[in-house]
Design an enzyme around this catalytic site. Structure first.
Site, PDB file in Angstrom:
ATOM      1  N   GLY A  54       0.776  -1.248   0.000  1.00  0.00           N
ATOM      2  CA  GLY A  54       0.000   0.000   0.000  1.00  0.00           C
ATOM      3  C   GLY A  54       0.798   1.282   0.000  1.00  0.00           C
ATOM      4  CD  GLU A 108       1.397   0.548   7.162  1.00  0.00           C
ATOM      5  OE1 GLU A 108       1.016   0.721   5.981  1.00  0.00           O
ATOM      6  OE2 GLU A 108       1.112  -0.461   7.816  1.00  0.00           O
ATOM      7  CG  ASP A 109      -1.315   1.742   3.131  1.00  0.00           C
ATOM      8  OD1 ASP A 109      -1.023   1.415   4.311  1.00  0.00           O
ATOM      9  OD2 ASP A 109      -1.936   0.981   2.367  1.00  0.00           O
ATOM     10  CG  ASP A 112      -8.404   0.420  10.334  1.00  0.00           C
ATOM     11  OD1 ASP A 112      -8.936   0.419  11.454  1.00  0.00           O
ATOM     12  OD2 ASP A 112      -9.044   0.191   9.314  1.00  0.00           O
ATOM     13  CG  PHE A 161     -12.369   0.078   2.840  1.00  0.00           C
ATOM     14  CD1 PHE A 161     -11.579  -0.639   3.720  1.00  0.00           C
ATOM     15  CD2 PHE A 161     -12.116  -0.038   1.476  1.00  0.00           C
ATOM     16  CE1 PHE A 161     -10.546  -1.448   3.264  1.00  0.00           C
ATOM     17  CE2 PHE A 161     -11.101  -0.855   1.010  1.00  0.00           C
ATOM     18  CZ  PHE A 161     -10.319  -1.564   1.902  1.00  0.00           C
ATOM     19  CB  VAL A 162      -9.997   5.438   1.905  1.00  0.00           C
ATOM     20  CG1 VAL A 162     -10.917   6.471   2.530  1.00  0.00           C
ATOM     21  CG2 VAL A 162      -8.913   5.026   2.898  1.00  0.00           C
ATOM     22  CG  ASP A 168      -5.585  -3.438  -1.614  1.00  0.00           C
ATOM     23  OD1 ASP A 168      -5.261  -2.947  -0.511  1.00  0.00           O
ATOM     24  OD2 ASP A 168      -5.816  -4.643  -1.771  1.00  0.00           O
ATOM     25  NE  ARG A 174      -2.112  -3.000  -3.887  1.00  0.00           N
ATOM     26  CZ  ARG A 174      -2.257  -3.105  -2.576  1.00  0.00           C
ATOM     27  NH1 ARG A 174      -2.237  -2.021  -1.830  1.00  0.00           N
ATOM     28  NH2 ARG A 174      -2.432  -4.273  -2.016  1.00  0.00           N
TER      29      ARG A 174
HETATM   30  P1  IMP Z   1      -4.298  -1.893  10.985  1.00  0.00           P
HETATM   31  O1  IMP Z   1      -3.359  -3.012  11.338  1.00  0.00           O
HETATM   32  O2  IMP Z   1      -5.698  -2.162  11.463  1.00  0.00           O
HETATM   33  O3  IMP Z   1      -3.798  -0.540  11.422  1.00  0.00           O
HETATM   34  O4  IMP Z   1      -4.433  -1.883   9.417  1.00  0.00           O
HETATM   35  C1  IMP Z   1      -3.431  -1.417   8.610  1.00  0.00           C
HETATM   36  C2  IMP Z   1      -3.477  -1.995   7.224  1.00  0.00           C
HETATM   37  O5  IMP Z   1      -4.812  -2.363   6.834  1.00  0.00           O
HETATM   38  C3  IMP Z   1      -3.017  -0.975   6.213  1.00  0.00           C
HETATM   39  O6  IMP Z   1      -1.640  -1.078   5.960  1.00  0.00           O
HETATM   40  C4  IMP Z   1      -3.844  -1.317   4.994  1.00  0.00           C
HETATM   41  O7  IMP Z   1      -3.190  -2.284   4.222  1.00  0.00           O
HETATM   42  C5  IMP Z   1      -5.123  -1.920   5.539  1.00  0.00           C
HETATM   43  N1  IMP Z   1      -6.222  -0.937   5.632  1.00  0.00           N
HETATM   44  C6  IMP Z   1      -6.764  -0.388   6.750  1.00  0.00           C
HETATM   45  N2  IMP Z   1      -7.754   0.454   6.464  1.00  0.00           N
HETATM   46  C7  IMP Z   1      -7.851   0.463   5.117  1.00  0.00           C
HETATM   47  C8  IMP Z   1      -8.687   1.194   4.187  1.00  0.00           C
HETATM   48  O8  IMP Z   1      -9.573   2.014   4.536  1.00  0.00           O
HETATM   49  N3  IMP Z   1      -8.447   0.939   2.872  1.00  0.00           N
HETATM   50  C9  IMP Z   1      -7.497   0.072   2.418  1.00  0.00           C
HETATM   51  N4  IMP Z   1      -6.702  -0.608   3.255  1.00  0.00           N
HETATM   52  C10 IMP Z   1      -6.872  -0.412   4.587  1.00  0.00           C
END
Ligand code: IMP
Length: 184
Positions: A54, A108-109, A112, A161-162, A168, A174
């Site tokens: 991402g 990081e992209d 969350d 969700f984005v 993606d 992407r």
């Molecule tokens: P976390 O571990 O819950 O912080 O999630 C992080 C990862 O989940 C990111 O690196 C993304 O790959 C994916 N992710 C979380 N939210 C989104 C979203 O809204 N769109 C796309 N990918 C997401």
């Protein structure tokens, strides 16, 4: 992928997404982040650890927005399937062995829940770096389960969700230059 309503909306499968952050807004914010990081890391020879897939687009623009002598490394993790977290963090490509005493910036992209980034920080700590900070394009503060220190954030966004600009939906979207938010 189908464009709707004058390119303000797109459809992927049965999901509709609306344009949320346009490319100019993204570019301008990344320039600011680049300047900030360049000042903070002047003379520190930082190592950018870029989380694939991402963050590839954000990292390419962020690194070009800095005026630093620096190195970069890629790691690959996966924790998502579809539009909800599986809650599991898998490290696919490991961290380099050359992190000792380095100033590391994880790129990081999106953060969350923060599980992915916390797992990275734990892995990194075992390598004895001089410091670790995070540069994330997007942060969903309402979803965050951890306290994150020293974080460069592009945009704080709501819990929706984005996609686009590296992000993606099951591997798609992407390549979009703008960021879209799910509508339905
Ligand atoms: P976390 O571990 O819950 O912080 O999630 C992080 C990862 O989940 C990111 O690196 C993304 O790959 C994916 N992710 C979380 N939210 C989104 C979203 O809204 N769109 C796309 N990918 C997401």
């Amino acid at each position: 992928m189908k464009e709707l309503r004058n390119r303000q909306q797109i459809q992927i499968g049965d999901r509709i997404f609306e344009k949320y952050l346009n490319r100019d807004t993204i570019r301008a914010r990344i320039q600011e982040l680049g300047r900030e990081i360049s000042i903070d890391y002047r003379d520190k020879d930082p190592l950018f650890v870029i989380v694939l897939n991402g963050a590839f687009m954000f990292a390419a623009d962020l690194l070009r927005a800095t005026s630093l002598e620096c190195e970069l490394q890629f790691v690959k993790l996966s924790s998502y399937s579809g539009t909800s977290s599986t809650g599991q963090v898998k490290q696919i490509i490991g961290l380099p062995e050359t992190l000792k005493a380095r100033h590391v910036i994880i790129v990081e992209d999106i953060v969350d829940t923060g599980k992915t980034i916390m797992s990275m920080i734990t892995d990194l700590a075992a390598h004895d770096p001089a410091s670790v900070s995070i540069a994330t394009l997007l942060l969903k503060p309402d979803c965050l389960l951890f306290e994150l220190e020293s974080t460069y954030v592009g945009f704080e966004i709501p819990d929706a969700f984005v996609i686009g600009y590296g992000l993606d939906l099951d591997g798609r979207a992407r390549n979009l230059c703008d960021i879209y938010q799910v509508v339905s």
